[in-house]
Scaffold this motif. Sequence first.
Motif, PDB file in Angstrom:
ATOM      1  N   THR A 255      38.586  39.980  35.681  1.00 19.89           N
ATOM      2  CA  THR A 255      38.442  41.427  35.481  1.00 19.89           C
ATOM      3  C   THR A 255      37.678  42.042  36.646  1.00 19.89           C
ATOM      4  O   THR A 255      36.657  41.511  37.078  1.00 19.89           O
ATOM      5  N   LYS A 256      38.181  43.179  37.150  1.00 26.54           N
ATOM      6  CA  LYS A 256      37.408  43.991  38.088  1.00 26.54           C
ATOM      7  C   LYS A 256      36.537  44.948  37.278  1.00 26.54           C
ATOM      8  O   LYS A 256      37.032  45.614  36.361  1.00 26.54           O
ATOM      9  N   VAL A 257      35.254  45.018  37.606  1.00 25.33           N
ATOM     10  CA  VAL A 257      34.320  45.854  36.845  1.00 25.33           C
ATOM     11  C   VAL A 257      33.687  46.880  37.780  1.00 25.33           C
ATOM     12  O   VAL A 257      33.057  46.514  38.772  1.00 25.33           O
TER      13      VAL A 257
ATOM     14  N   THR B 264      35.458  38.066  28.357  1.00 24.29           N
ATOM     15  CA  THR B 264      36.855  37.764  28.682  1.00 24.29           C
ATOM     16  C   THR B 264      36.948  36.510  29.554  1.00 24.29           C
ATOM     17  O   THR B 264      37.807  35.652  29.339  1.00 24.29           O
TER      18      THR B 264
ATOM     19  N   THR C  57      49.843  39.416  31.563  1.00 18.81           N
ATOM     20  CA  THR C  57      48.413  39.271  31.818  1.00 18.81           C
ATOM     21  C   THR C  57      48.085  38.057  32.672  1.00 18.81           C
ATOM     22  O   THR C  57      46.964  37.915  33.151  1.00 18.81           O
TER      23      THR C  57
ATOM     24  N   ASN D 141      47.385  43.110  33.183  1.00 20.29           N
ATOM     25  CA  ASN D 141      46.359  42.606  34.098  1.00 20.29           C
ATOM     26  C   ASN D 141      46.861  42.858  35.520  1.00 20.29           C
ATOM     27  O   ASN D 141      47.697  42.114  36.026  1.00 20.29           O
TER      28      ASN D 141
ATOM     29  N   ALA E 232      33.612  42.075  30.255  1.00 21.29           N
ATOM     30  CA  ALA E 232      34.324  41.275  31.257  1.00 21.29           C
ATOM     31  C   ALA E 232      33.867  39.822  31.226  1.00 21.29           C
ATOM     32  O   ALA E 232      34.682  38.897  31.384  1.00 21.29           O
TER      33      ALA E 232
END
Length: 402
Positions: free
Chosen positions: A157-159, A171, A367, A221, A168
């Motif tokens: 995940t990009k946060v 995940t 995803t 994703n 994130a």
Amino acid sequence: MLQKKLMLLGGLRYLLPVIEEAHNLGVYVITADYLPNNFAHRYSDEYCNVSIIDKDAVLAKARELKIDGILAHAVDPGVVSAAYVAEKMGLPFQCSYEAACILQDKSLFREFLTEHGFNTPKAKGYENIEDALNDVDYFNWPVIVKPVDSAGSKGVTKVEDKSKLREAIETAISSSYSRHFIIEDFLDKVGAQSSADIFTVDGKLVYATYSDQLFDPDAANPYTPAIEIWPSSMEQKFQDDLTAQLQRLFDLLHVKSGIYNVESRVCSNGKAYIMEVSPRGGGNRIAELQDMATGQNLIQNEIKKALGMPLDNITAPEYKGVWCNYILHSNKQGTLASLEFDQEFQSKYIRDVGLIVKNGDQIVPFTGANSSLGTLFLRFDTREELDSTLNRISDYIHINLR
């Protein structure tokens, strides 16, 4: 002469070309995992029920079966066990067990790159969520959160918002065997990232190549690879730099002969970065496409390496045309009613169709590699022709759900 035995860890469809090439060489193939109904087991000579992440259990079975070689081709969870078994039994492998552990753990790999002065993002590995949340100001935001031990963009995940970091991390942990994760600065890339399979002989990088790896921004994703193109459009100076970096890395790790999947990118700061290196063939049938496009046979030579057989003369690849590995995927959920290709598109460009679904199957949004519908190998005369076709791909590929 006794027939040589090759153990393949895993049972996914990606192993089918490895089984076929092994059989062409007269090799007895044993596939191993804890899922007896997996696809590849139908085509091997013998199935062995064992967890491929339990290295000692795999070793016990390998000794019992008196194997001559072991591979985890395109099966990321099995790499460390394969390296461990090879080292314990004195069998050929790309690298030592210690080196495999470094390469397969994203946190250890970032630490190794930093220690030895490679270009690498600021990164830190964690076992505890609270420790990571206390470090939010350590990083240059935005950040990427990843499991340390997964492939195919699972759990990544990009946060951009610090308040979303916990979600994130959860995940990432859900996709990690070890339940460990890494946080690293997000590197703003220039052009396309690269993912390709390379080959070393006696520690020398003799087959170096790069691709353009593209993504579908509308996917569930958006960091899951959707398209891979060879040859790469990356400037030659950056390709040469990455090849030199990889050779230095291999010298430091004292590697031997074998295939590696490498991800790399050029960033807006004008530097080229090695992102990941795994001592195995890549997923999404990368080695198959490269073999079709270049006329060389990485898969067969990887088998020969594992069994201590003489290798072919492996050289720097030259591509006959422009090739694309298109990952078939859906951005919607439903039941597959049909998958259809435009007839002219199919006859002109498609060189291979590798479907892993059938009509009536349940389809989920894209995803990760495990939610794809399969792959298409496409060939074009020019990059301009490829780009023009991909811009209209929905006109040629019809995924019909109900």
